[in-house]
Design a protein around this motif. Structure first.
Motif: not given
Ligand code: DOR
Ligand code: ZN
Length: 429
Positions: A169-178, A197-205, A225-229
């Motif tokens: 499940h790609p969503e960065d927990p730190e970005i979400i918490a912030r 979207k950044l939370a997803e992209i960062k998690a994928v990375e 997001t198209n960036d994660s794909i």
């Protein structure tokens, strides 16, 4: 050669629509051939005008709940929803109450599922609490689901999970918490801001980096997001064994639906802009993603209607409407017919299951659909306990008439023809 059952008519086989006959014996498809060449059969079903046969669909991301959340869904209602949607294999997530991250809870879940299920099923385990249990867990679970709060555990687990399917499940927990802490009293309008979207992209990375040069089978679920794909496609080009899926809600709906339906359409990750949805739809159309999954996530309607943003649980049901929506998109010329593979053959391949295609050697899972007549999606008629949907009121032009599970008539005109427990556990590979 004799068969238990032969089904004759128009069928989706190998990406094409052809007139054919599918013969099933002992639960397996034994031939797909010219109707004149089929074996003698105990029973012969001939499709009517406007009917089409498809392989049983495979949904690799569902939440059947049960345990202490049986009021939201249980294995009987959830798998009846699956049957009504032409789905014959569901793969269930571990975020139950209790969370499934130990052998004991996984075994308990297996027993509950076995006793109630109407379709075949596989189970994911969460990040295992005790790595020493992993060899035994692997005999039951078809893969491991890693939630954002468990990313930190992933590096330590990798050596045990080589060759296993790992669903992220790609969503960065730190970005979400912030983002969450920056808003005192969030409203539903803030959902996308809190889970950007950044939370997803960062998690994928981050996950791609952890997995780099390792022999892993990673699968990213519900991308938005198209960036994660693009990042995943780029890793594929470098030879990584990676797959990903998209939901229909992220491909066909956007955040304005959430503005209207409020908490009912709250989902993680959130519905995004029209442009993002269009990109997901194009990813599905073009085969840039490997699978479609429903993320069937039932909650009580009263929970979804709560005033307080934090108190509204994310998710909604989807199992019984995914296939009719996909077929309607195809009939309208908005998706190519091959998209059907993303909800059948491809997820079956990712899971290593003998399902999802009308081909000799596959399980005799056949769905007969009727095409052409318009129906309005009415969530009050759902078999799921969650009788609401952001797709409520949509018009579909396809209806599931019959479902055969390994050659057994399991559903006809919306009613089950089998009893609880008919489904089998699929351990995966
Ligand atoms: O919207 C969601 N609902 N996303 C998740 O990741 C979990 C799911 C659920 O279990 O309700
Ligand atoms: Zn989910």
């Amino acid at each position: 050669m004799r068969a238990d059952l032969v089904i004759e008519g128009r069928a989706y086989v190998g990406g094409r629509l052809i007139e054919t006959a599918v013969a099933i014996n002992d639960g397996l498809i034994i031939s797909v051939s010219n109707p004149a060449l089929t074996p003698e059969a105990e029973e012969r079903v001939v499709l009517g005008l406007g009917q089409l046969m498809l392989p049983g669909m495979v949904d690799m991301h569902v939440h059947m709940r049960d345990f202490n959340q049986a009021h939201k869904e249980d294995w009987y209602t959830g798998t009846l929803a699956a049957l009504r949607g032409g789905v014959t294999l569901v793969v269930d997530m571990p975020n139950n109450d209790p969370f499934v991250d130990s052998l004991a809870v996984l075994r308990e879940k297996l027993e509950i599922a076995r006793s109630k299920t109407l379709v075949d099923f596989a189970l994911y385990c969460g990040a295992p609490r005790n790595p020493h249990e992993i060899p035994e867990i692997k005999k039951i679970a078809c893969g491991f689901k890693i939630y954002p709060e468990d990313y930190d555990k992933l590096p330590g687990l990798l050596k045990y999970l080589e060759e296993n399917l790992i669903v992220i499940h790609p969503e960065d927990p730190e970005i979400i918490a912030r983002e969450r802490s920056a808003i005192v009293r969030p409203r539903i309008e803030d959902h996308c801001k809190i889970r950007p979207k950044l939370a997803e992209i960062k998690a994928v990375e981050r996950i791609l980096e952890i997995a780099r040069n390792k022999r892993l089978r990673l699968h990213f679920t519900h991308l938005t997001t198209n960036d994660s794909i693009l990042r995943i496609a780029s890793s594929k080009l470098c030879g990584a064994s990676i797959s990903c899926d998209v939901t229909l809600h992220h491909a066909l709906l956007s955040s304005d639906v959430m503005m209207m339906l409020r908490g009912v359409a709250k989902v993680n990750p959130p519905l995004r802009s029209k442009g993002d949805a269009e990109a997901m739809l194009n990813a599905v159309r073009s085969g840039l993603v490997d699978a479609i999954a429903s993320d069937h996530a039932p909650h009580l309607l009263e929970e979804k209607l709560r005033e307080d943003y934090d108190e509204v649980p994310p998710g909604f049901p989807g199992l019984e409407i995914y296939l009719p929506i996909i077929l309607t998109q195809i009939l309208n010329g908005d998706m190519p017919p091959r998209v059907l593979d993303l909800y059948s053959r491809r997820p079956a391949e990712i899971l290593g299951a003998r399902k999802g295609s009308l081909a000799p050697g596959m399980d005799g899972d056949v769905v007969i659909v009727e095409l052409g007549k318009e129906h309005v999606i009415d969530p009050s008629e759902f078999a799921s306990k969650a009788k609401y949907s952001p797709f409520g009121g949509w018009i579909v032009k396809a209806e599931v008439k019959r479902v055969y599970l390994r050659g057994i008539l399991a559903l006809e005109d919306g009613e089950p023809r089998v009893g609880m427990g008919v489904g089998r556990h699929v351990a995966g590979s």
